[in-house]
Scaffold this motif. Structure first.
Motif, mmCIF file in Angstrom:
data_model
loop_
_atom_site.group_PDB
_atom_site.id
_atom_site.type_symbol
_atom_site.label_atom_id
_atom_site.label_comp_id
_atom_site.label_asym_id
_atom_site.label_seq_id
_atom_site.Cartn_x
_atom_site.Cartn_y
_atom_site.Cartn_z
ATOM 1 N N LEU A 89 0.829 -1.206 0.000
ATOM 2 C CA LEU A 89 0.000 0.000 0.000
ATOM 3 C C LEU A 89 0.862 1.255 0.000
ATOM 4 O O LEU A 89 0.553 2.233 -0.692
ATOM 5 N N SER B 49 4.529 -3.452 -5.232
ATOM 6 C CA SER B 49 3.066 -3.499 -5.229
ATOM 7 C C SER B 49 2.464 -3.959 -6.549
ATOM 8 O O SER B 49 1.252 -4.144 -6.642
ATOM 9 N N THR C 203 -6.549 -1.082 -11.122
ATOM 10 C CA THR C 203 -6.863 -2.003 -10.031
ATOM 11 C C THR C 203 -8.212 -2.658 -10.247
ATOM 12 O O THR C 203 -8.361 -3.880 -10.096
ATOM 13 N N ASP D 14 -8.500 -6.736 -1.769
ATOM 14 C CA ASP D 14 -7.349 -5.839 -1.656
ATOM 15 C C ASP D 14 -7.554 -4.531 -2.417
ATOM 16 O O ASP D 14 -6.765 -3.598 -2.253
ATOM 17 N N GLY E 37 -7.987 -0.918 -0.413
ATOM 18 C CA GLY E 37 -6.740 -0.400 0.145
ATOM 19 C C GLY E 37 -5.849 0.183 -0.929
ATOM 20 O O GLY E 37 -5.246 1.254 -0.739
ATOM 21 N N TYR E 38 -5.750 -0.500 -2.070
ATOM 22 C CA TYR E 38 -4.934 -0.002 -3.177
ATOM 23 C C TYR E 38 -5.477 1.334 -3.684
ATOM 24 O O TYR E 38 -4.719 2.282 -3.916
#
Length: 234
Positions: A4, A59, A68, A81, A84-85
């Motif tokens: 992150l 990452s 993403t 996930d 958070g990204y």
């Protein structure tokens, strides 16, 4: 490094350098003043290159909520996930915009046009047409994400040069499709700096054009999703 934090740093570098080249070209009194779209497109390509090679091993260097989301839709990244990204990318975009403003603050003060000051932070259409502007963002992001998903990792790593294809991709999109809306292709590149434009004490600034702000956000996410679906069935 935590993934992150890697996304935060990578996106901050991308926006610092990308918005930085825009500032250099359009703000009054800079050494790059009036050097044109080609310089901006090349600068953004190099910004992507630096951001990607800096954190790719940490990452995966998404550096873009649209990327993403596309990777999650394509089954190449866990949905759990993704929040958070995306949060790290948005905060990184805000941090990069802040640093850019600090570097060019004197030139912001010497620039009279409020529209120019806004354009350093975020995109805007050359001709305002909601349907056409949205289509431009959808198609530009589709090209970006479909090409990224189609890239095959080389058998022999070239280290930092592995980021070059993505940089060249962004350069190509910029010079070919960037004339309509400024090819945002990412909420972290457009919405995050736009928020900073609204927050920062910029001398002589205008409103942050919130009525247009949804176009690059929805356009990039829709284009990325369509690219992921198209790539999955191709």
């Amino acid at each position: 490094m935590n993934p992150l934090f890697g996304e935060f740093i990578g996106t901050a570098l991308l926006v610092l350098l990308g918005n930085g080249v825009v500032a250099n070209v359009i703000l009054k009194g800079t050494k790059g003043h009036n050097s044109g779209l080609i310089v901006i497109a090349f600068g953004w390509a190099m910004a992507v290159f630096v951001g990607v090679f800096s954190v790719a091993a940490i990452s995966g260097a998404h550096l873009n909520p649209a990327v993403t989301v596309a990777l999650a839709v394509a089954g190449k990244f866990a949905w759990a996930d993704a929040p958070g990204y995306i949060a790290a990318q948005m905060l990184g975009g805000m941090a990069g915009a802040l640093l850019m403003w600090l570097i060019y603050r004197d030139h912001f003060d010497h620039t009279d046009c409020a529209d120019t000051k806004l354009a350093v932070f975020c995109t805007g259409p050359a001709i305002r047409s909601t349907g056409g502007n949205l289509l431009s963002e959808v198609l530009a992001t589709f090209v970006l994400v479909f090409a990224i998903l189609s890239m095959v990792a080389p058998k022999v790593s070239l280290g930092a040069m592995d980021a070059l294809p993505v940089a060249l991709l962004v350069l190509g999109i910029g010079v070919s499709l960037g004339g309509t809306t400024g090819y945002a292709m990412s909420p972290a590149r457009d919405l995050a700096p736009r928020i900073m434009h609204a927050i920062l004490p910029i001398k002589g600034k205008r409103d942050s054009d919130w009525r247009y702000s949804w176009v690059p956000v929805i356009g990039s996410l829709l284009g990325a999703t369509l690219a992921a679906v198209a790539h999955s069935v191709a």
